[in-house]
Design an enzyme around this catalytic site. Structure first.
Site, short mmCIF file in Angstrom:
data_model
loop_
_atom_site.label_atom_id
_atom_site.label_comp_id
_atom_site.label_asym_id
_atom_site.label_seq_id
_atom_site.Cartn_x
_atom_site.Cartn_y
_atom_site.Cartn_z
CD GLU A 206 -32.04 30.45 42.87
OE1 GLU A 206 -31.34 31.21 42.73
OE2 GLU A 206 -33.20 31.58 43.94
CD GLU A 398 -34.36 31.99 47.26
OE1 GLU A 398 -34.09 32.89 47.03
OE2 GLU A 398 -33.79 31.32 47.71
#
Length: 483
Positions: A206, A398
């Site tokens: 991220e 995720e």
């Protein structure tokens, strides 16, 4: 290809918490950030400290066994840069070559450089991570290893100093190009040392979170907590370059796939009949999702963050895409916010996506989590469809929900895995699903009050206590398989 069922952990959020404080990592930017008196006083952070955490550092064998008992065949973890190199590596001199744009095109790291780095490395920590990976392999897991999951060594990024005086701070993290060189040294060293126990490498987790929360949202408690659009733009480009050069460094010592993990967030216009809102959603996608997707997969680099690409082939370096999906964004148009970032013509609409109220209902009648995030399974389908445009292997790296009472999580897992199944049925090759998380964790600025775990953790005894409905649900889904 075998479908991977797994769980995920990052180093900073899971490792600390041993009773004798012998495994505390005091050398990361986040360790200093969460205990800063200004941050605590102004409620930018919770005041919870990671050394009170779940102690995965000592208890990793227990956690691995819990994952094995769920029937999982893959495990994703982070190696912490600040543990491997708690002190600077600037003294190791490597050759850097540039392209016509001034971007780093090559970093030459020789065998003698690795030997020098080996003299600087913390060998206790190297051996620890080797033991963790050996145990995973002994249990039959396919291993996914991430090299940067938001945290950096304090000698690379001192967020308190950056906030106090951005211009004079010596360690400004991804804003400074020297971070690329030091990161690639670390990556080359880790690949050299660990490759035999790693099946999939990921450079970043991220990277846009670092940009958006660190430099454009000073109120959310993310280091360095400043509003600086120019710094945000530099951090974007530097992380893109760092990914490409890290990819090259890993490939010197590994034949394993090297990818990047992005939180691909689908953006929907608040009013799909209003052209301005439609354009706002398009710009959100270009800014949050496409900057990295285009650069690392196609070599299309948006150097000025305007939506205009420059072809730079040496930045086209990627084998697989990880998609971290939790919820969507619903956006509406605003006038351009920053001269340096003309794509930012959007703002999230309150009540939807990440902007909901905790434990309530969104305007579209979807439940929200303890965090206030809207449950929207279709977004997993839409975001992964976007990743599929780039013709790379895709994994859902995720997916999970903050739900301490375990009310929404079982259905959340079922509905999101159903979207994965729908993708596969429609010809999209998704190679795995990783749940965040096996256990509760330290949730960044929010501390311990946000609970994502299939297993609750008693922070006094460190006991792992199953949230039985979710544990049984995930175990059953894994047993039945995706087909």
């Amino acid at each position: 290809m075998e479908f991977y069922w797994g769980v995920v952990q990052s180093a900073f959020q899971f490792e600390m918490g041993d009773p004798y404080r012998k495994n505390i990592d005091t050398r990361s930017d986040w360790w200093h950030w969460v205990r800063d008196p200004y941050n605590i006083k102004n409620e930018l952070v919770s005041g919870d400290l990671p050394e009170e955490g779940i102690n995965n550092y000592d208890l990793y064998e227990i956690d691995h066994r819990l994952a094995k008992d769920l029937g999982l065949n893959a495990y994703q973890l982070t190696i912490e840069w600040s543990r491997i190199f708690p002190c600077p590596t600037f003294s190791v001199d490597v050759k850097v070559e540039r392209d016509g744009y001034g971007l780093i095109k090559r970093i030459k790291i020789k065998k003698e450089n690795l030997e020098e780095l080996d003299q600087l490395a913390n060998h206790r920590e190297v051996e620890h991570y080797l033991n963790v990976l050996r145990n995973l392999k002994k249990l039959g897991f396919t291993t996914f290893v991430t090299l940067n999951h938001q945290t950096n060594p304090i000698w690379i990024h001192d967020p308190i100093a950056v906030r106090a005086n951005f211009q004079k701070a010596r360690a400004r993290g991804w804003v400074d190009e020297k971070t690329i060189v030091e990161f690639v040294k670390y990556v080359a060293y880790v690949a050299w040392k660990f490759d035999q126990y790693v099946d999939y490498w990921a450079t970043f987790d991220e990277p846009m979170v670092t940009v958006e929360l660190g430099y454009l949202a000073p109120y959310v408690g993310w280091p360095p907590g400043i509003l600086n659009p120019s710094a945000a733009k530099r951090a974007i480009i530097n992380q893109i370059v760092a990914h490409a050069r890290a990819y090259d460094a890993i490939k010197e010592y590994s034949s394993k796939p090297v990818g990047i993990i992005l939180n691909i967030i689908p953006a929907y216009p608040f009013d799909p009949n209003d052209p301005k809102h439609v354009k706002a959603a398009e710009n959100y996608d270009l800014f949050h999702n496409r900057l990295f997707l285009e650069a690392v997969n196609r070599g299309n680099v948006d150097l000025e963050v305007t939506g205009e690409y420059t072809k730079i082939p040496h930045l086209k370096r990627n084998d697989w895409i990880g998609n971290n999906y939790y919820t969507r964004e619903v956006v509406k148009h605003i006038e351009p916010k920053y001269e340096e970032l003309p794509l930012v013509t959007f703002v999230g609409v309150e009540g939807y996506g990440y902007s909901g109220n905790p434990n309530s209902i969104s305007p579209d009648n979807n439940p929200t989590s303890d965090f206030g995030w809207e449950v929207f399974p279709q977004g997993l389908y839409d975001s992964t469809l976007e990743a599929a445009e780039y013709k790379k292997d895709i994994f859902i790296t995720e997916n999970g929900i903050a739900d301490s009472k375990d009310i929404l999580r079982p259905r959340y897992i079922v509905d999101h895995v159903r979207e994965v199944k729908r993708l596969i049925e429609n010809g999209i090759k998704v190679g795995g699903y990783f749940h965040w998380a096996l256990t509760d964790n330290y949730e960044w600025a929010m501390g311990f009050k946000i609970r994502f775990g299939l297993y609750e953790v008693d922070l006094i005894t460190k006991e792992r206590i199953p949230r039985r409905r979710s544990v049984e649900t995930y175990k059953m889904i894994v047993a039945e398989g995706i087909e």
